[in-house]
Design a protein around this motif. Structure first.
Motif, PDB file in Angstrom:
ATOM      1  N   LYS A  61      38.493 173.011  47.089  1.00  0.00           N
ATOM      2  CA  LYS A  61      37.821 172.459  45.912  1.00  0.00           C
ATOM      3  C   LYS A  61      36.420 171.958  46.263  1.00  0.00           C
ATOM      4  CE  LYS A  61      41.770 172.969  43.811  1.00  0.00           C
ATOM      5  NZ  LYS A  61      42.007 174.226  43.102  1.00  0.00           N
ATOM      6  N   ASP A 103      16.199 185.634  41.193  1.00  0.00           N
ATOM      7  CA  ASP A 103      17.432 185.232  41.878  1.00  0.00           C
ATOM      8  C   ASP A 103      18.656 185.943  41.311  1.00  0.00           C
ATOM      9  OD1 ASP A 103      16.280 183.689  43.802  1.00  0.00           O
ATOM     10  OD2 ASP A 103      16.515 181.792  42.738  1.00  0.00           O
ATOM     11  N   ARG A 152      32.830 176.544  46.228  1.00  0.00           N
ATOM     12  CA  ARG A 152      32.491 176.963  44.864  1.00  0.00           C
ATOM     13  C   ARG A 152      31.168 177.728  44.800  1.00  0.00           C
ATOM     14  NH1 ARG A 152      33.352 176.341  39.603  1.00  0.00           N
ATOM     15  NH2 ARG A 152      31.624 175.863  38.223  1.00  0.00           N
ATOM     16  N   PHE A 194      42.141 181.800  51.823  1.00  0.00           N
ATOM     17  CA  PHE A 194      41.242 182.538  50.949  1.00  0.00           C
ATOM     18  C   PHE A 194      40.624 181.670  49.874  1.00  0.00           C
ATOM     19  CE2 PHE A 194      44.191 185.271  52.959  1.00  0.00           C
ATOM     20  CZ  PHE A 194      43.362 186.201  53.544  1.00  0.00           C
ATOM     21  N   LYS A 249      18.999 189.059  43.159  1.00  0.00           N
ATOM     22  CA  LYS A 249      19.644 188.836  44.463  1.00  0.00           C
ATOM     23  C   LYS A 249      21.159 188.669  44.309  1.00  0.00           C
ATOM     24  CE  LYS A 249      15.821 186.437  46.808  1.00  0.00           C
ATOM     25  NZ  LYS A 249      15.441 185.172  47.464  1.00  0.00           N
ATOM     26  N   PHE A 262      20.098 180.981  37.049  1.00  0.00           N
ATOM     27  CA  PHE A 262      19.130 181.454  38.031  1.00  0.00           C
ATOM     28  C   PHE A 262      17.915 182.037  37.301  1.00  0.00           C
ATOM     29  CE2 PHE A 262      23.216 182.079  40.337  1.00  0.00           C
ATOM     30  CZ  PHE A 262      22.954 181.311  41.464  1.00  0.00           C
ATOM     31  N   ILE A 271      34.531 192.201  51.383  1.00  0.00           N
ATOM     32  CA  ILE A 271      33.448 193.184  51.427  1.00  0.00           C
ATOM     33  C   ILE A 271      34.031 194.554  51.100  1.00  0.00           C
ATOM     34  CG2 ILE A 271      31.783 194.360  52.921  1.00  0.00           C
ATOM     35  CD1 ILE A 271      30.933 191.561  52.510  1.00  0.00           C
ATOM     36  N   TRP A 297      36.350 185.660  58.257  1.00  0.00           N
ATOM     37  CA  TRP A 297      36.391 186.631  57.166  1.00  0.00           C
ATOM     38  C   TRP A 297      35.001 187.193  56.921  1.00  0.00           C
ATOM     39  CZ3 TRP A 297      41.260 187.289  56.952  1.00  0.00           C
ATOM     40  CH2 TRP A 297      42.114 186.229  57.193  1.00  0.00           C
ATOM     41  N   ALA A 298      34.928 188.484  56.731  1.00  0.00           N
ATOM     42  CA  ALA A 298      33.639 189.146  56.522  1.00  0.00           C
ATOM     43  C   ALA A 298      33.044 188.729  55.184  1.00  0.00           C
ATOM     44  CB  ALA A 298      33.831 190.648  56.554  1.00  0.00           C
ATOM     45  N   ARG A 299      31.795 188.369  55.205  1.00  0.00           N
ATOM     46  CA  ARG A 299      31.099 188.000  53.981  1.00  0.00           C
ATOM     47  C   ARG A 299      29.709 188.647  54.000  1.00  0.00           C
ATOM     48  NH1 ARG A 299      35.356 187.011  52.481  1.00  0.00           N
ATOM     49  NH2 ARG A 299      36.262 185.109  51.646  1.00  0.00           N
ATOM     50  N   VAL A 300      29.030 188.609  52.849  1.00  0.00           N
ATOM     51  CA  VAL A 300      27.703 189.214  52.735  1.00  0.00           C
ATOM     52  C   VAL A 300      26.704 188.476  53.622  1.00  0.00           C
ATOM     53  CG1 VAL A 300      25.797 189.627  51.143  1.00  0.00           C
ATOM     54  CG2 VAL A 300      28.143 190.042  50.411  1.00  0.00           C
ATOM     55  N   VAL A 340      31.413 182.477  48.309  1.00  0.00           N
ATOM     56  CA  VAL A 340      31.513 183.884  47.944  1.00  0.00           C
ATOM     57  C   VAL A 340      30.671 184.757  48.891  1.00  0.00           C
ATOM     58  CG1 VAL A 340      29.630 183.894  46.253  1.00  0.00           C
ATOM     59  CG2 VAL A 340      31.512 185.486  46.004  1.00  0.00           C
ATOM     60  N   CYS A 341      29.634 184.193  49.477  1.00  0.00           N
ATOM     61  CA  CYS A 341      28.775 184.965  50.383  1.00  0.00           C
ATOM     62  C   CYS A 341      28.844 184.501  51.839  1.00  0.00           C
ATOM     63  CB  CYS A 341      27.319 184.892  49.929  1.00  0.00           C
ATOM     64  SG  CYS A 341      26.995 185.787  48.392  1.00  0.00           S
ATOM     65  N   PHE A 395      19.373 177.523  44.275  1.00  0.00           N
ATOM     66  CA  PHE A 395      20.334 176.845  43.403  1.00  0.00           C
ATOM     67  C   PHE A 395      19.716 175.644  42.684  1.00  0.00           C
ATOM     68  CE2 PHE A 395      22.893 179.450  46.088  1.00  0.00           C
ATOM     69  CZ  PHE A 395      24.041 179.736  45.390  1.00  0.00           C
ATOM     70  N   ILE A 432      30.812 193.162  47.096  1.00  0.00           N
ATOM     71  CA  ILE A 432      32.040 192.377  47.182  1.00  0.00           C
ATOM     72  C   ILE A 432      33.027 192.849  46.122  1.00  0.00           C
ATOM     73  CG2 ILE A 432      32.987 190.037  47.055  1.00  0.00           C
ATOM     74  CD1 ILE A 432      30.148 189.011  47.608  1.00  0.00           C
ATOM     75  N   LEU A 458      19.331 188.103  50.359  1.00  0.00           N
ATOM     76  CA  LEU A 458      20.021 187.947  49.081  1.00  0.00           C
ATOM     77  C   LEU A 458      20.290 186.498  48.710  1.00  0.00           C
ATOM     78  CD1 LEU A 458      22.625 190.864  49.428  1.00  0.00           C
ATOM     79  CD2 LEU A 458      20.373 190.898  48.332  1.00  0.00           C
ATOM     80  N   MET A 459      19.716 185.557  49.456  1.00  0.00           N
ATOM     81  CA  MET A 459      20.006 184.135  49.194  1.00  0.00           C
ATOM     82  C   MET A 459      19.222 183.634  47.971  1.00  0.00           C
ATOM     83  SD  MET A 459      21.454 181.274  50.322  1.00  0.00           S
ATOM     84  CE  MET A 459      21.220 179.534  49.945  1.00  0.00           C
ATOM     85  N   PRO A 460      19.927 183.322  46.872  1.00  0.00           N
ATOM     86  CA  PRO A 460      19.226 182.803  45.692  1.00  0.00           C
ATOM     87  C   PRO A 460      19.004 181.296  45.803  1.00  0.00           C
ATOM     88  CG  PRO A 460      21.550 183.028  45.197  1.00  0.00           C
ATOM     89  CD  PRO A 460      21.381 183.461  46.645  1.00  0.00           C
ATOM     90  N   SER A 473      48.870 175.421  42.794  1.00  0.00           N
ATOM     91  CA  SER A 473      47.504 175.375  42.278  1.00  0.00           C
ATOM     92  C   SER A 473      46.750 176.658  42.606  1.00  0.00           C
ATOM     93  CB  SER A 473      46.759 174.173  42.862  1.00  0.00           C
ATOM     94  OG  SER A 473      46.662 174.310  44.267  1.00  0.00           O
ATOM     95  N   ASN A 474      47.220 177.398  43.610  1.00  0.00           N
ATOM     96  CA  ASN A 474      46.511 178.620  44.007  1.00  0.00           C
ATOM     97  C   ASN A 474      47.177 179.871  43.449  1.00  0.00           C
ATOM     98  OD1 ASN A 474      48.793 178.538  45.547  1.00  0.00           O
ATOM     99  ND2 ASN A 474      47.820 179.184  47.451  1.00  0.00           N
ATOM    100  N   ARG A 478      41.507 179.493  47.876  1.00  0.00           N
ATOM    101  CA  ARG A 478      42.099 179.179  46.582  1.00  0.00           C
ATOM    102  C   ARG A 478      42.361 177.690  46.406  1.00  0.00           C
ATOM    103  NH1 ARG A 478      41.059 182.211  42.783  1.00  0.00           N
ATOM    104  NH2 ARG A 478      42.892 181.486  41.676  1.00  0.00           N
ATOM    105  N   GLU A 479      42.565 177.000  47.505  1.00  0.00           N
ATOM    106  CA  GLU A 479      42.816 175.571  47.386  1.00  0.00           C
ATOM    107  C   GLU A 479      41.596 174.769  47.791  1.00  0.00           C
ATOM    108  OE1 GLU A 479      46.617 174.386  49.014  1.00  0.00           O
ATOM    109  OE2 GLU A 479      47.316 176.412  48.755  1.00  0.00           O
TER     110      GLU A 479
END
Lengths: 523, 130
Positions: free
Chosen positions: B41, A160, B46, B36, A163, A156, A177, B58-61, B50-51, B100, A171, B96-98, A236-237, B38-39
């Motif tokens: 892909k 960024d 990815r 959550f 941010k 980034f 959160i 589920w609560a996210r930013v 996370v946000c 990519f 988090i 907060l959105m960067p 896998s998890n 984990r599976e």
């Protein structure tokens, strides 16, 4: 041919072949570089086809390696070390003799491949910039991105990165959160948010070159005699959070992000998993786990706020409590579970809370046989000695400032070992004299989440998350012996030592790579 | 009797095969985020997960992204179109959105875009606390 006869033949063949010395062989040989120089501390790993585990040995000071007895069968054998291209041999047939196998490793020169081999602290050491800047990544970003590997894959601009860091502030490590952030994460260490973003933009910006990775010295001396067995959790998890041992030497693990509980039988390699109850709408993962004196397994599902007791004999949950707090020890005679902040009577479900005269804030917990309690004061850089009867709290400050003692473990009632998450050292408290001694690893940017103990030899064991090295401390000599792990991204939060074996067997877990790891290291 | 049992076994095997092969090869982000992520892909999991959650369970930013293309406008105030969502992913946005742009290829951005457009989430009960 009767069924009984067939069953007997099957039992005999499987049982006898599994016994050491029967139907077993080994592999032995040398490891050299392309110039013919012998290499010490190179990992040589063997996996039996279809097995749940991989066995790894190191090449010794003469560049020689030798596996312990391997069950006869077909193996894949790999020699690998940072800075070299791995050499893999498939379909290796092991019979009842020593199979010779030499390796010549070619230097790896491709920067992207070297980066994949680098452990977190090797990556940090190889970056341009000051130690302060590098520590700002390790001690801030590294609290959740434990091995910093994700940082290596994203790019980034500075704006960024600001941010991204601002989002990450909200988090916690499992993606939930969490505001406000725990006190021990703040304030920013070794730089402001803006300075951290500026450094990240320098090393992981749009045009940042890949670093010229420099690898740390490999295992040497006595450490090269260790045998490492990595059991792969069959999901896998899998994110194992703890590993603990029962009285039979079975290794139990729980899972940080799912509701699984698992058991490894090291004699057979069998891995068996169970599902714990989940509370609808709540994260099912668990954190702290301990084994009671009756071999029942106690698991704390942190976010759901539940404590579960599992009986391995019946393979059933035999107790489940809501919002009763955390516990560290269970005495089956009295039926009481002991924690640092209270007691739980398992028959009545009644909780007796302790009242202390001072703040007991901390991270790791331990309770000794007398009921005295201890905490790793990650925010206060101290070890707290708690007396539930008098309410007294004694704060023992670590010699290193901002050391961040995290998880702790008792060696009987006399000593306590702890890992310094921020200070990068392993600590030991002489409880009677209240003296703290710290031990340093050879590698920079270390972070110890905990420390375990070998109560028979009174050695401390701790795992450095940044270099993927398990370390043993002999407090009588002050010598720290380092055992690099074969697979990167381990992230072990618990070291459990089985002193019923000679030498003691040490267990850690790979939250990052989904393994449970056994280390057998001669003293 | 024995013949009936054999037939029943064969039919059960066929039924299980049909059920198994009818399942989607790769679950969408919405389905797997219940475990959550984990599976999961997918590129969404990815890089975005996370946000942002897809379902909102589920609560996210950041805001949940299910039904994004049924909304009138983006946080930038622009209408919700492929081009504008792509621009938001690539260049970043308010808050907060960067951006990519230095990590994702055009094909990867398209894949994320497709995931957001096509994923459908069943209504789920509100989450009970944290």
């Amino acid at each position: 041919m009767s069924f009984r006869f067939v069953a007997f033949v099957w039992w005999s063949s499987t049982t006898l072949l599994a016994l050491p010395g029967f139907g077993a062989g080994t592999i032995t040989g040398s490891v050299k570089d392309a110039g013919g120089t012998t290499l010490t501390g190179v990992f040589v790993s063997a996996q039996h086809t279809g097995a749940t585990f991989t066995t790894t040995v190191y090449s010794d000071e003469a560049g020689r390696y030798r596996f312990p007895e391997l069950t006869a069968g077909t193996y894949t054998v790999t020699a690998h070390a940072g800075g070299f291209q791995p050499v893999r041999r498939a379909n290796v047939a092991v019979r009842d003799a020593a199979l010779p196998m030499d390796f010549t490793l070619q230097a790896e020169t491709r920067p992207e491949e070297l980066l994949k081999q680098a452990r977190a602290s090797e990556w940090l050491s190889s970056l341009p910039g000051t130690d302060e800047q590098k520590m700002s990544l390790g001690k801030n970003c590294g609290s959740c991105h434990h091995n910093l590997y994700h940082l290596q894959t994203v790019r980034f601009t500075k704006e960024d990165w600001v941010k991204v860091i601002s989002a990450m502030e909200k988090i916690d490590v499992i993606g939930e959160i969490r505001e406000p952030r725990p006190a021990y994460y703040m304030p920013w260490r070794h730089g402001t948010k803006d300075q951290i973003a500026e450094f990240l933009a320098k090393v992981q910006g749009p045009d940042s070159p890949l670093p010229n990775v420099k690898f740390f010295p490999r295992a040497s001396g006595k450490a090269t005699q260790a045998v490492i067995t990595e059991y792969r959790v069959p999901r896998s998890n899998a994110v194992p959070h703890d590993v603990q041992l029962d009285s039979q030497g079975n290794a139990w693990y729980n899972d940080f992000k799912t509701d699984y509980l698992g058991k490894i039988n090291p004699k057979t390699g069998e891995i068996k998993e169970y599902r714990l109850p989940s509370k609808p709408g709540f994260h099912p993962g668990s954190s702290n786990m301990f084994v009671g004196d009756d071999d029942t397994i106690w698991v704390n599902q942190r976010i759901a706020g539940t404590l579960t007791r599992f009986d391995p004999k019946t393979e059933k949950v035999v107790g489940r409590w809501e919002r009763v707090g955390g516990y560290d020890r269970f005495d089956s005679k009295s039926g009481i579970a002991y924690g640092t902040n209270g007691q739980l009577d398992v028959k009545t479900g009644m909780v007796t809370r302790y009242e202390y005269k001072a703040d007991t804030d901390g991270y790791g917990t331990a309770v000794d046989s007398r009921g005295f309690a201890f905490r790793g004061g990650i925010a206060d850089s101290d070890i707290k000695l708690l007396n539930p009867e008098t309410g007294d709290v004694i704060n023992l400050l670590t010699p290193t400032p901002d050391s961040g003692p995290r998880r702790i473990q008792l060696d009987g009632d006399a000593y306590l070992w702890f890992g310094e998450w921020f200070g990068g050292k392993i600590g030991r408290v002489d409880i009677r004299s209240r003296k703290i001694t710290e031990y340093s690893p050879s590698v920079p940017f270390a972070a110890f989440y905990e420390a375990g103990t070998d109560p028979k030899n009174h050695h401390g064991w701790a795992f450095d998350w940044r270099s993927d090295r398990l370390m043993r401390v002999d407090p009588t000599t002050g010598v720290v012996t380092e055992y690099p792990m074969p697979t990167r991204d381990v992230e072990s939060r618990r070291t459990a030592v089985d002193t019923s074996t000679n030498p003691p067997t040490v267990w850690i877990h790979g939250a990052g790579n989904g393994t449970i790891i056994r280390v057998q290291a001669p003293l | 009797m024995k013949h009936k049992k054999t037939m029943a076994l064969i039919m059960l095997t066929v039924l299980l095969y049909v059920v198994e092969t009818s399942s989607p090869a790769l679950a969408s982000s919405c389905d797997v985020e219940k475990t959550f992520g984990r599976e999961d892909k997918t590129l969404f999991a990815r890089h975005c997960g996370v946000c942002h959650s897809m379902s909102g369970l589920w609560a996210r930013v950041g805001p949940p992204l299910k039904g994004l293309f049924e909304k009138n406008q983006l946080v930038t105030g622009k209408p919700v179109t492929d081009a504008n969502v792509r621009e938001l992913i690539v260049k970043g946005g308010p808050g907060l959105m960067p951006g990519f742009q230095y990590m994702l290829t055009e094909a990867q951005v398209n894949e994320i875009l497709r995931d957001i457009k096509e994923t459908r989430c069943a209504e789920s009960p509100a989450r009970q606390g944290n």
